[in-house]
Structures are given as structure tokens and as C-alpha cells.
Scaffold this active site. Sequence first.
Site, PDB file in Angstrom:
ATOM      1  N   GLU A  27       0.864  -1.195   0.000  1.00 52.39           N
ATOM      2  CA  GLU A  27       0.000   0.000   0.000  1.00 52.39           C
ATOM      3  C   GLU A  27       0.895   1.238   0.000  1.00 52.39           C
ATOM      4  O   GLU A  27       1.987   1.226   0.583  1.00 52.39           O
ATOM      5  CB  GLU A  27      -0.888  -0.025   1.254  1.00 52.39           C
ATOM      6  CG  GLU A  27      -1.756   1.227   1.396  1.00 52.39           C
ATOM      7  CD  GLU A  27      -2.859   1.094   2.448  1.00 52.39           C
ATOM      8  OE1 GLU A  27      -2.906   0.070   3.147  1.00 52.39           O
ATOM      9  OE2 GLU A  27      -3.667   2.033   2.549  1.00 52.39           O
ATOM     10  N   ASN A  72      -6.678   1.470   2.723  1.00 53.90           N
ATOM     11  CA  ASN A  72      -7.425   2.719   2.922  1.00 53.90           C
ATOM     12  C   ASN A  72      -6.994   3.782   1.906  1.00 53.90           C
ATOM     13  O   ASN A  72      -7.795   4.629   1.494  1.00 53.90           O
ATOM     14  CB  ASN A  72      -7.208   3.247   4.337  1.00 53.90           C
ATOM     15  CG  ASN A  72      -7.762   2.296   5.393  1.00 53.90           C
ATOM     16  OD1 ASN A  72      -8.615   1.465   5.095  1.00 53.90           O
ATOM     17  ND2 ASN A  72      -7.285   2.406   6.621  1.00 53.90           N
ATOM     18  N   ASN A 172     -12.160  -1.069  -1.015  1.00 57.08           N
ATOM     19  CA  ASN A 172     -11.495  -1.589   0.183  1.00 57.08           C
ATOM     20  C   ASN A 172     -12.293  -1.245   1.426  1.00 57.08           C
ATOM     21  O   ASN A 172     -12.666  -0.079   1.618  1.00 57.08           O
ATOM     22  CB  ASN A 172     -10.097  -0.959   0.309  1.00 57.08           C
ATOM     23  CG  ASN A 172      -9.383  -1.380   1.588  1.00 57.08           C
ATOM     24  OD1 ASN A 172      -9.013  -2.537   1.735  1.00 57.08           O
ATOM     25  ND2 ASN A 172      -9.217  -0.453   2.519  1.00 57.08           N
ATOM     26  N   GLU A 173     -12.575  -2.228   2.251  1.00 58.68           N
ATOM     27  CA  GLU A 173     -13.189  -2.027   3.580  1.00 58.68           C
ATOM     28  C   GLU A 173     -14.286  -0.962   3.566  1.00 58.68           C
ATOM     29  O   GLU A 173     -14.265  -0.015   4.363  1.00 58.68           O
ATOM     30  CB  GLU A 173     -12.118  -1.671   4.611  1.00 58.68           C
ATOM     31  CG  GLU A 173     -11.166  -2.813   4.864  1.00 58.68           C
ATOM     32  CD  GLU A 173     -10.216  -2.612   6.052  1.00 58.68           C
ATOM     33  OE1 GLU A 173     -10.126  -1.493   6.581  1.00 58.68           O
ATOM     34  OE2 GLU A 173      -9.561  -3.594   6.432  1.00 58.68           O
ATOM     35  N   TYR A 244      -6.699  -8.793  11.808  1.00 58.80           N
ATOM     36  CA  TYR A 244      -5.412  -8.500  12.435  1.00 58.80           C
ATOM     37  C   TYR A 244      -5.496  -8.909  13.897  1.00 58.80           C
ATOM     38  O   TYR A 244      -6.543  -8.743  14.526  1.00 58.80           O
ATOM     39  CB  TYR A 244      -5.096  -7.005  12.350  1.00 58.80           C
ATOM     40  CG  TYR A 244      -4.850  -6.519  10.940  1.00 58.80           C
ATOM     41  CD1 TYR A 244      -3.617  -6.701  10.325  1.00 58.80           C
ATOM     42  CD2 TYR A 244      -5.853  -5.854  10.222  1.00 58.80           C
ATOM     43  CE1 TYR A 244      -3.386  -6.236   9.031  1.00 58.80           C
ATOM     44  CE2 TYR A 244      -5.625  -5.393   8.929  1.00 58.80           C
ATOM     45  CZ  TYR A 244      -4.387  -5.584   8.341  1.00 58.80           C
ATOM     46  OH  TYR A 244      -4.155  -5.126   7.065  1.00 58.80           O
ATOM     47  N   GLU A 292      -6.257  -9.289   3.674  1.00 54.65           N
ATOM     48  CA  GLU A 292      -5.442  -8.606   4.682  1.00 54.65           C
ATOM     49  C   GLU A 292      -5.447  -9.477   5.926  1.00 54.65           C
ATOM     50  O   GLU A 292      -6.520  -9.718   6.507  1.00 54.65           O
ATOM     51  CB  GLU A 292      -5.982  -7.217   5.012  1.00 54.65           C
ATOM     52  CG  GLU A 292      -5.728  -6.193   3.939  1.00 54.65           C
ATOM     53  CD  GLU A 292      -6.099  -4.772   4.371  1.00 54.65           C
ATOM     54  OE1 GLU A 292      -5.926  -4.424   5.540  1.00 54.65           O
ATOM     55  OE2 GLU A 292      -6.586  -4.029   3.495  1.00 54.65           O
ATOM     56  N   GLN A 353       1.543  -6.150   5.729  1.00 54.10           N
ATOM     57  CA  GLN A 353       1.881  -5.837   4.356  1.00 54.10           C
ATOM     58  C   GLN A 353       3.251  -6.441   4.046  1.00 54.10           C
ATOM     59  O   GLN A 353       3.648  -7.367   4.747  1.00 54.10           O
ATOM     60  CB  GLN A 353       1.837  -4.327   4.153  1.00 54.10           C
ATOM     61  CG  GLN A 353       0.431  -3.760   4.449  1.00 54.10           C
ATOM     62  CD  GLN A 353       0.221  -2.328   3.997  1.00 54.10           C
ATOM     63  OE1 GLN A 353       1.079  -1.689   3.420  1.00 54.10           O
ATOM     64  NE2 GLN A 353      -0.962  -1.788   4.303  1.00 54.10           N
TER      65      GLN A 353
HETATM   66  O1  AHR Z   1      -3.017  -2.693   6.261  1.00 51.88           O
HETATM   67  C1  AHR Z   1      -3.283  -1.494   6.917  1.00 51.88           C
HETATM   68  C2  AHR Z   1      -4.729  -1.047   6.763  1.00 51.88           C
HETATM   69  O2  AHR Z   1      -5.555  -1.952   7.427  1.00 51.88           O
HETATM   70  C3  AHR Z   1      -5.272  -1.011   5.369  1.00 51.88           C
HETATM   71  O3  AHR Z   1      -4.998   0.179   4.708  1.00 51.88           O
HETATM   72  C4  AHR Z   1      -6.754  -1.134   5.583  1.00 51.88           C
HETATM   73  O4  AHR Z   1      -7.411  -1.739   4.518  1.00 51.88           O
HETATM   74  C5  AHR Z   1      -6.868  -1.913   6.877  1.00 51.88           C
HETATM   75  O5  AHR Z   1      -7.729  -1.329   7.763  1.00 51.88           O
END
Ligand code: AHR
Length: 503
Positions: A27, A72, A172-173, A244, A292, A353
Amino acid sequence: MISANLTVDPHFVVGPINRRLFGSFVEHLGRCVYDGIYEPSHPDADKEGYRRDVIALVKELGVSTIRYPGGNFVSGYRWEDGVGPRENRPRRLDLAWHSTETNEIGLDEFAKWLKKVGSELMYAVNLGTRGVQEALDVLEYTNIRSGTTLSEQRIANGAFEPYDIRMWCLGNEMDGPWQLGHGTPDEYAKLAVKTARAMRQLDPTLELVVCGSSNAQMPLFANWERVVLAEAYDEVDYISCHAYYEPRDGDYASFLASAVNMDRFIDSIVATADHVKAVHGSQKSINISFDEWNVWYHSRYAEVDRITGIDDWPVAPRLLEDAYSVADAVVVGGLLISLLRHADRVKSASLAQLVNVIAPIMTEPGGPAWRQTTFFPFALTSRLARGVTLELKLESPTYETALYGEVSVVDAVATHDAGMGDTAIFMVNRSLTEAVELAVDVSNLGQVYVVDAQTLHDDDIHAKNTLDDPERVGLKPNTSHSIGDGTLRITLPPVSWTAVTLR
Ligand code: AHR
């Protein structure tokens, strides 16, 4: 010492392993691109400004597909800012990360870098501040051979061959209130459907990923997926999942069992997608793009990283530069086990990432690049997991966790490559105190021997690789194993990840 038993049988197959399970994510965020993959002033940069040491590490990591350019970031991004002569490219505010985007790197440069590392491009279109037309434009630029304004522009910019991007993320999201253009599931679904139909009018064979929830704690989790898929079922191929993990309040017992949460997450989304399939009477199944996933110390972002000053828009600031411990690497190894276990429905995944930003690879400007602890389970799993995932029979002691209830101390998955005759077994021991004596019944594999056994473990579960000590943690051969009478015996130290290859 405690004991556990495992049975591996090549006749019981979960599904074929798609190489895209070993994808990652780049990103425009912090120092992932600038001062990460690209640093023209670095002594080891090639003539185009890409760091050769980073390219070598990305290859060693074994990354299949790379999602780009966000995240994002993409929800405010104008892709055309990043193509054409560099001197004409605008500098823009990146509202997602409160930074300045110089646009020195864009699609063409990224595609060039991908060729050097040998990975596939998975492209996310902006459905935050933009829509159908811009998605069509970038698709024309990347995938049409020649003869139209945008394809000729790509050629004029130096890329004679089209990029032929197969996988496209529709935003995205979009469920997250932090996301530019965020809306209700219904609003997003309508835009995603229009975009997907238009893109498929250009090329019906594209593989399209519709946004699922940003994480399993979102208030609309599973309902978002149900509503979006109800509208978009026929138009898309995958639904995205993001997750995450981090230890909270020192609760390592739960943290080490993060894969239990990932298992439940995947099962819930598969059930939701299959519910919509039943309602639609559809023949096709929607698969998962887990695009992700990682360990991410969110608490650190809020306390250390977040930029808020109205005049403060730095270029490539140090953001989300988590340093990963042995415990984090064991969790990452466990999450890979969960992804492989669901190989029948998870067809693509991206470790988020790749460089500097919550990443397995770190760099110092003008200085070295090094492997974080999490690099090791990813690289070895990517190298060894071939063929199909096998269904296992596991008998393990359990322990109680605050977050997930009673969980198994040992977790494992096995893969089998019938062509090569190789079987790989990936295992974690989540116990904080006890080693596990594991007995694996391999009698149904025939006469096999151990090709290799590697373990990631350290007496200090918080040990890390850093700029000052970049090789503090690594894999070590596990010499505790023996094989005979159709049984492999191996000791798994507390808080460890192990990979064994049999032939
Ligand atoms: O990977 C970091 C961020 O986590 C990304 O930009 C977003 O898609 C997610 O919230």
C-alpha cells in the site's frame, strides 16, 4: 512434557492449494513503497531506483500475488496521477494516512517492480471517492492491448504489453466509517454491482473480489456480507476477509490461539456465502480472498504513529513499523495453518503488508534490509505447501483462553504433493510452558523419511530481529525427531512453530 497424536492420510483431501494463498500487500502507506521497495539514493538500488536487497528478500519470501495500491489509501486515489512523465505528476494529500503522496511510483513502476520479484498484480479500484468510469479507465489502461487512448497511453509510457491483471478488488473495507466513501451495505452493493457489470462488459473472465467486513468485530459482521452478496452474488467470484491480531493486556494464551478466531471467521463467511447461494439457487460458490491478515499492534498506532496536525502531511513517514517477536511469528505460522486448512474455500490471501509497514521485511534508509521473525514461517510455508491440503486427525491436550474458550495446545495442517511424493506438516505448540511430544501416524504415506525439520522457537518469546541485531531470531533444525514403525516422533518446544518435510 505433554503428548499429542496426529494422523496423516493422503486419501483424505480438503482441496487443492492455490498459490495465491501466499500473496502479500503493498500500500502507499508509510515507508512501504518509498524508502521500502523504492529508494533511488540507496547504494544497492538498481538503475530504476528499486532496492536490490529488498527484491532478493521478497523472492526468498515466496510471495505469489501482491495487492496494490491499498488499503485505505485506494479510497482517495486517482490512478492516473501515477502514470506518465514523473515531472508532471501531482503531489496529493493522502487523507487515509495523513501523508503527502508524491506519485513518484504508480502503476507502471509497480508493475515493473513486480516483474523483478516475479509476483502477480492484484489491483484494487477506488470505490470510495470514484466509481464505474474510473474503474473502466484503469482496466482499459492495464488490460487492453492497443488502439484506444488509454492503452496507447500505457504504450507511450513504456509498457508495450498489457498487464493482463486477473484479480480486481472492488474497493477496500467499505463498511468502515474511517473509509472515504463508506456507506451502508446496500449502497456499496449497488455500486459494486454496477462496477462489476461494467468491468465484465470489457472482459467477462476477470476475477472480482467484493468487500466483506473490515474485521469480525464490526457491528454488521456477517450481515454486511449477506446483504452485499444478496445483490452481487452473480457478479463476483470472491468476498474479502480482513483480520489482524495482537496480544491484549498481556493475554498471550488467547493471542497464541488467534488461528481459532480465523477458523471461526472463515467458517462464518463460508456459511453466509453458502446461505446466499441456497437462496439464489445458484450453482456457483463464492470463495474467500483473505486479502489482509497479520499481527498488528493497533494500540501502538493510536499511541505512537497517528498524525493529526492540520499542517503535518509528511512524505513516507514511519508508520505502523511494528517489530515482531517470536510469539508473533508463532501466531503468523498458526494463521497460515488456518488458511491452508480452508484451502477448499480460501483461494487467495495477502499478508498485510510486505515492507516496513506491519511487514516481514524491514529496511533502513541508506542501510540494511532484514527479515523479521514473521518472515520465517511465511517463507517456509510458501516453499513447502504444495499440492493439496489433507484432513488431519489430531488428539491434543487443551487449555482455557479468555477470548476463545477451550482450545487445542497443538495445531497442525499437512499438505501433500502426489507428483513429488512430498508431504509437509506444519505445527504449532501454543503452550507457554510445556514442550509437546508429538507422535504422527504416517503409516498411510508408505515408506517415508524426514527430509527436513525446522523450528522457530526462542526461550525469550519477546525476542525480535532489529536494526542492531537483525539475525537474533531464525529457524533452527529440529533434531529431536525419529521415525520408525510408521510413526514420526518429534518434540515441539513451548511457543514454537515447526515444519517437517517427508518423502
Ligand atoms: O493494512 C493497513 C490497513 O488496514 C489497510 O490500509 C486497511 O485496509 C486496513 O484497515
